[in-house]
Design a protein around this motif. Structure first.
Motif, short mmCIF file in Angstrom:
data_model
loop_
_atom_site.label_atom_id
_atom_site.label_comp_id
_atom_site.label_asym_id
_atom_site.label_seq_id
_atom_site.Cartn_x
_atom_site.Cartn_y
_atom_site.Cartn_z
N ALA A 44 9.90 -83.13 98.64
CA ALA A 44 8.90 -83.05 97.57
C ALA A 44 7.98 -81.87 97.76
O ALA A 44 7.06 -81.66 97.00
CB ALA A 44 8.07 -84.33 97.54
N TRP A 55 13.95 -78.72 88.51
CA TRP A 55 13.11 -79.22 89.57
C TRP A 55 13.12 -80.73 89.69
O TRP A 55 12.62 -81.27 90.65
CB TRP A 55 11.68 -78.71 89.40
N ARG A 56 13.63 -81.40 88.68
CA ARG A 56 13.69 -82.85 88.79
C ARG A 56 14.86 -83.29 89.63
O ARG A 56 15.05 -84.46 89.87
CB ARG A 56 13.78 -83.50 87.41
N GLY A 57 15.72 -82.39 89.97
CA GLY A 57 16.77 -82.74 90.92
C GLY A 57 18.11 -82.97 90.29
O GLY A 57 18.33 -82.70 89.11
N HIS A 58 18.99 -83.49 91.11
CA HIS A 58 20.41 -83.49 90.77
C HIS A 58 20.76 -84.44 89.64
O HIS A 58 21.33 -84.02 88.64
CB HIS A 58 21.20 -83.86 92.01
N ASP A 59 20.42 -85.70 89.84
CA ASP A 59 20.82 -86.64 88.81
C ASP A 59 20.10 -86.33 87.51
O ASP A 59 20.68 -86.39 86.43
CB ASP A 59 20.48 -88.07 89.26
N ALA A 60 18.83 -85.95 87.65
CA ALA A 60 18.09 -85.59 86.46
C ALA A 60 18.71 -84.37 85.81
O ALA A 60 18.81 -84.28 84.59
CB ALA A 60 16.65 -85.30 86.83
N ARG A 87 21.78 -83.55 85.94
CA ARG A 87 23.01 -83.96 85.27
C ARG A 87 22.71 -84.66 83.95
O ARG A 87 23.39 -84.45 82.96
CB ARG A 87 23.81 -84.87 86.20
#
Lengths: 587, 444
Positions: free
Chosen positions: A435, A549-554, A556
């Motif tokens: 984070a 920046w919200r990451g991988h699943d986001a 996707r």
């Protein structure tokens, strides 16, 4: 501004305490009764300062204070904390010798210089000169304390020359704003093929603590990630070639380590692997998500420091780092053996350690954009694990001649615990490390899209509001990504496009109506823009930075949503700047 | 951060799953904790704790299986923990128990319990007693994670833990050089083949957009995917299976792994570890249904390995090596079954083979003992085979089998020697290296 004052104080404290304590130990060390205690206290003080710095921004929430976060780089703060932890463990755990005071002094000075590099933007608006100086100062202790034999003067001189020249090149290029020279300096520092031998030589001859700091700091890569990667997207061929070279360096290190029986040289090979992986990641950026890079870097810093501790403990006991000569490790020193295995597996991504999470994230990220690189990365990590476990396993049987007279002493146990605890703790709950780019997210919430557009206008000499400039709106992720705050402030100084350097816009004074005094005016809507809401921000292509920046699943999920926005997806594919982002997540 | 339960899961099943995983975790900590705190714990008290923990785990697995088979919602229960370490990264850990997983969990706890009980006496007062049980608990934890993981992170973590514990148990007699070297052979095979698992998983996550193993079948049906990506992912998973299930060309570690204590051989290479790859492929049956090349590869590899292991196993003089080759051959048959799409048959085959082979391995020391006393079929067969080999004109065939068809030599020539030559070349190119200097002097 209380925050600025506290940040300034903490930053200065973290940098100056080890520097001054180190200087004292080098100059007056011989008169010290207990140099280990003094150096440990100084390193602990620096560590506490870094911890406080890491936690401090979390309490900032209002707009003005969040805007302050634009002036520093979250990577630096987190790396400083990792470095301070490694420094503390090394100061505490390295064995006592006749030269303890002086060695500890150099170690602290090197640590202080590196902390200055990472934290300079905490207390200086334009820290380039200081950062360049810090790069040089961090390299000097290593070359000054090199213990070469009488027949090795030529080799030692050439190794020192390469190390110093890379530091010099990085410093000059950073001050002068010469991106390509900076890449060259960073690349030499990676010990890429064919210039790799000097790294192994330094590993074999240098003080282990200093070498560890030298290997893990990678100032060139840090500075590239800090503000020189804006021009990368314009030279995809060059970046691709450099990335391939970096990965080649990592593979070369893995291969050399596979048939190496000396633990010191193996550490040098690990330095090559680490540099290669991090170099490829930084060059990959901003395609690679920052959390993966940061997690990997953090884990490698702690892992390499732990291995340096293990090797120095072995050397202190049997005066050799040759694995074929050492035996009975499991019987004579089980704690040391377990520790060695833990660090070995941690650098290779043992489940339950930070390296596992970061490695998985990195491979997944790379696979989205460059599958071949991902395969090479996975192979490098596998070979690293094999090399180190094999090295430890060689010391288990009882056929070897040298036996360890002593297991870990309490001081060494404490030092090891300092490194193992964060490695495992962040492996189970890596939230804090991953984070760390939160300030980047704050930037996204501030909706600096138009300011960003102006930045790009300045960069490319376009008039704000023109057709080209409106197209640039899609390039906002560059400055939302968290890599370019300093460049964001500095580019105007070059005078391109009539922009002047100015910090007003980034000091929370959004109503100043310009990107600095006398610069190009910000559009009116930029000054009154409402922050994007989380949901609306993810809905279409303009918010791809947020998805990033919200990451991988986001990401996707964002990609799936983009299927509903075909225009956005197409524009993202064709736009050379956005193409340099997370193509995988967009398509 | 925690606990999002699927509606179909009853409270009892959640508690049972928690006890099952918790018992293994506590077992690991109950040995590691005192060691870290430098406190001596007597063997009897340690074993007592482990026995009760194992009993609790076994009962929990029975309850879990009962819940699954009694449930009305399609025999699948799920409990997922949304492990969200940061805003930027969402990872998920979870447990999905269906009929296959529940049966295997019962098998894992039962067989581990039997082996554990056997080891209480087998390793009584042995120097590495605590280490053995620590690794056994770690292995059980890894297997439970592997079998019940609903997401990839859990599966890979379980897979790696199984590999690590296997390696360290092969090197159990660490004061001898040969077991340590053999452990390294196994470790290298595992790690290199694990690259396939990591890449295959990442490919599937990238293609399907989900790391949930349970969601993959539906996603594969609905998504418009590139066939190439799926083919590649399928091949990657087959490569991962080659390492863990000791299939050609990564099979040479299995006979070497017999250097470990007999109970570990029973649980790893007779019962569970060798079937981990088979289980993975059964789980990935929807993928294999699409990836034709992966299925063809499975048929070829499984067939060739079964033949190889059958031929070589017949000339092995050591009973454990013979059993190892038999396990290898059976794993090959299972791969053939999966390649043919007969995954249910493969699952039954797996269960039956695991039970039977565990009994054989645990019986192996006694079988040898009996062989010396009562001339049982093992030594008789060996004599017959050997004498037949000598008498007939097929001596060379016999020698070839005895030499494992030169597999080690082939691997050495194809893989190890080129890598070593390259590394030596790199060292000679290094002007700072002592070796390069010596080589330069030698040439002059």
């Amino acid at each position: 501004m209380i925050r600025t004052d506290v940040t300034l104080g903490l930053g200065l404290w973290s940098c100056l305490v080890p520097l001054l304590a180190g200087l004292w130990l080098v100059v007056r060390g011989a008169q010290q009764r207990n140099p280990i205690a003094l150096s440990s206290c100084a390193a602990a003080a620096a560590w506490l300062g870094c911890v406080a710095l890491e936690f401090w921004p979390a309490s900032q929430s209002d707009l003005g204070r969040a805007a302050q976060s634009l002036t520093y780089d979250p990577i630096g703060t987190t790396l400083a904390l990792a470095l301070a932890t490694a420094g503390l463990a090394l100061a505490l755990g390295l064995p006592a010798t006749e030269r303890t005071a002086r060695d500890r002094g150099w170690l602290l000075m090197s640590e202080g210089a590196l902390l200055t590099l990472y934290l300079a933007d905490r207390y200086l608006v334009s820290p380039k000169a200081l950062e360049a100086l810090a790069v040089l100062a961090a390299t000097l202790p290593l070359v000054l304390t090199l213990r070469a034999g009488p027949l090795e003067r030529v080799r030692a001189a050439s190794a020192v020359g390469v190390a110093l020249s890379s530091a010099l090149l990085i410093s000059i290029a950073w001050v002068a704003g010469l991106d390509r020279l900076l890449w060259l300096g960073a690349f030499i520092r990676l010990a890429a093929f064919p210039l790799y031998g000097w790294m192994l030589y330094l590993a074999a001859r240098a003080d282990l603590g200093l070498f560890c700091l030298f290997v893990v700091s990678q100032p060139g890569l840090y500075l590239i990630s800090h503000g020189a990667n804006a021009s990368m997207a314009e030279q995809p061929m060059l970046v691709g070639a450099l990335q391939l070279g970096a990965l080649g360096s990592a593979l070369c290190g893995a291969l050399l380590g596979s048939f190496e029986s000396d633990l010191r040289r193996q550490l040098g090979a690990l330095g090559m692997i680490m540099g290669g992986i991090l170099g490829a990641s930084v060059l990959h950026a901003p395609q690679v998500a920052l959390p993966a890079l940061l997690g990997t870097w953090f884990a490698l810093i702690l892992g390499v420091a732990g291995l340096a501790l293990v090797i120095s403990a072995l050397e202190a006991r049997v005066h050799s780092s040759e694995t074929r000569r050492i035996g009975h490790l499991g019987l004579d020193a089980p704690a040391l053996g377990v520790l060695a295995l833990t660090f070995s597996l941690a650098v290779a991504g043992l489940p339950g350690t930070l390296g596992f999470v970061a490695g998985e994230l990195m491979i997944e990220d790379w696979l989205a954009t460059r599958p071949a690189s991902a395969a090479l990365l996975a192979l490098c990590l596998a070979l690293t694990g094999i090399n180190w476990v094999r090295a430890i396993a060689r010391m288990l049987p009882s056929v070897a001649t040298l036996r360890l007279p002593l297991d870990l002493i309490p001081r060494e146990r404490c030092a090891a615990l300092l490194l193992v605890a964060p490695l495992i703790g962040f492996g189970i709950a890596p939230g804090w490390i991953l984070a760390a780019p939160a300030p980047g997210a704050e930037r996204a919430d501030l909706n600096f899209r138009d300011g960003c557009c102006v930045y790009m206008c300045c960069e490319r000499g376009l008039e704000s509001g023109s057709h080209e400039a409106s197209n640039l709106d899609r390039q906002c992720p560059w400055c939302l990504g968290g890599f370019l705050p300093d460049r964001l402030l500095e580019f105007g100084a070059s005078g391109r496009g009539g922009c002047q350097r100015g910090t007003a816009a980034w000091d929370g004074d959004l109503g100043s109506g310009g990107c600095g005094g006398g610069g190009m005016p910000l559009p009116a809507e930029a000054t009154s823009a409402e922050p994007l809401s989380a949901e609306s921000g993810r809905e279409c292509a303009g918010s791809n930075s947020r998805v990033l920046w919200r990451g991988h699943d986001a990401a996707r999920r964002g990609a799936r949503r983009n299927e509903r926005c075909p225009d956005a997806r197409d524009s993202a594919r064709t736009d050379p700047y956005l193409h340099g982002l997370r193509v995988g997540s967009l398509s | 951060m925690f606990s999002d339960l699927a509606s179909s899961l009853s409270v009892i099943a959640v508690i049972a799953a928690g006890i099952l995983i918790g018992s293994s975790l506590v077992g690991v900590l109950s040995i590691a904790g005192p060691w870290l705190l430098m406190r001596e714990v007597s063997e009897a008290s340690r074993l007592r704790v482990l026995f009760y923990l194992q009993l609790a785990g076994w009962l929990a697995s029975l309850v879990l299986a009962a819940c699954v088979f009694e449930s009305e919602s399609g025999q699948r229960m799920a409990a997922s923990i949304h492990w969200r370490p940061a805003e930027a990264v969402e990872l998920e850990l979870g447990v999905v128990i269906d009929g296959l997983a529940a049966s295997l969990l019962v098998g894992i706890t039962s067989l581990t319990g039997i082996v554990q009980h056997f080891s209480f006496r087998y390793l009584h007062r042995d120097g590495g007693n605590a280490r053995f049980f620590f690794l056994l608990e770690l292995f059980q934890l890894g297997m439970i994670l592997l079998v019940s993981a609903s997401h990839l992170v859990g599966l890979i973590a379980g897979w790696e833990l199984v590999g690590l514990s296997s390696t360290f148990l092969i090197a159990y007699f660490q004061e001898r050089r040969v077991p340590v070297e053999n452990a390294m052979v196994a470790f290298v095979s595992y790690r290199l083949c694990d690259v396939g698992l990591v890449l295959g998983s990442a490919l599937l996550v990238h293609a399907l957009g989900s790391s949930s193993i349970a969601d993959w079948p539906t996603l594969m049906d609905s998504a418009r995917l590139h066939a190439f990506e799926l083919e590649l992912a399928g091949i990657c998973f087959v490569v991962a299976t080659l390492g863990k299930s000791a299939q050609l060309p990564a099979s040479s570690w299995l006979p070497r792994a017999m250097e470990g204590p007999t109970p570990s051989s029973a649980i790893f290479y007779g019962a569970l570890s060798i079937h981990a790859g088979v289980y993975l492929l059964i789980r990935l049956q929807p993928l294999l249904a699409v990836a034709v090349s992966a299925r063809v590869l499975l048929l070829i590899v499984g067939g060739v390995t079964a033949l190889y292991a059958a031929f070589v196993g017949r000339v092995e003089a050591d009973v454990k090596s013979r059993l190892a080759h038999a396990s290898m051959a059976q794993a090959g048959f299972m791969l053939i079954e999966i390649g043919l799409g007969l995954s249910t048959l493969a699952a039954w085959h797996l269960g039956a083979h695991a039970c039977w082979r565990t009994w054989q391995f645990l019986r192996a020391p006694s079988a040898l003992h009996d062989a010396h006393r009562a001339h049982p079929f093992l030594s008789h067969t060996h004599e017959t085979e050997a004498s037949a080999g000598r008498a007939s004109a097929t001596v060379r065939w016999y020698a070839l089998r005895l030499d494992h068809f030169g597999l080690d030599e082939v691997v050495s020539r194809v893989l190890i020697r080129p890598a070593r030559n390259l590394a030596e070349l790199l060292q000679q190119l290094d002007p700072w290296s002592d070796r390069a200097r010596r080589a330069a002097r030698g040439t002059r």
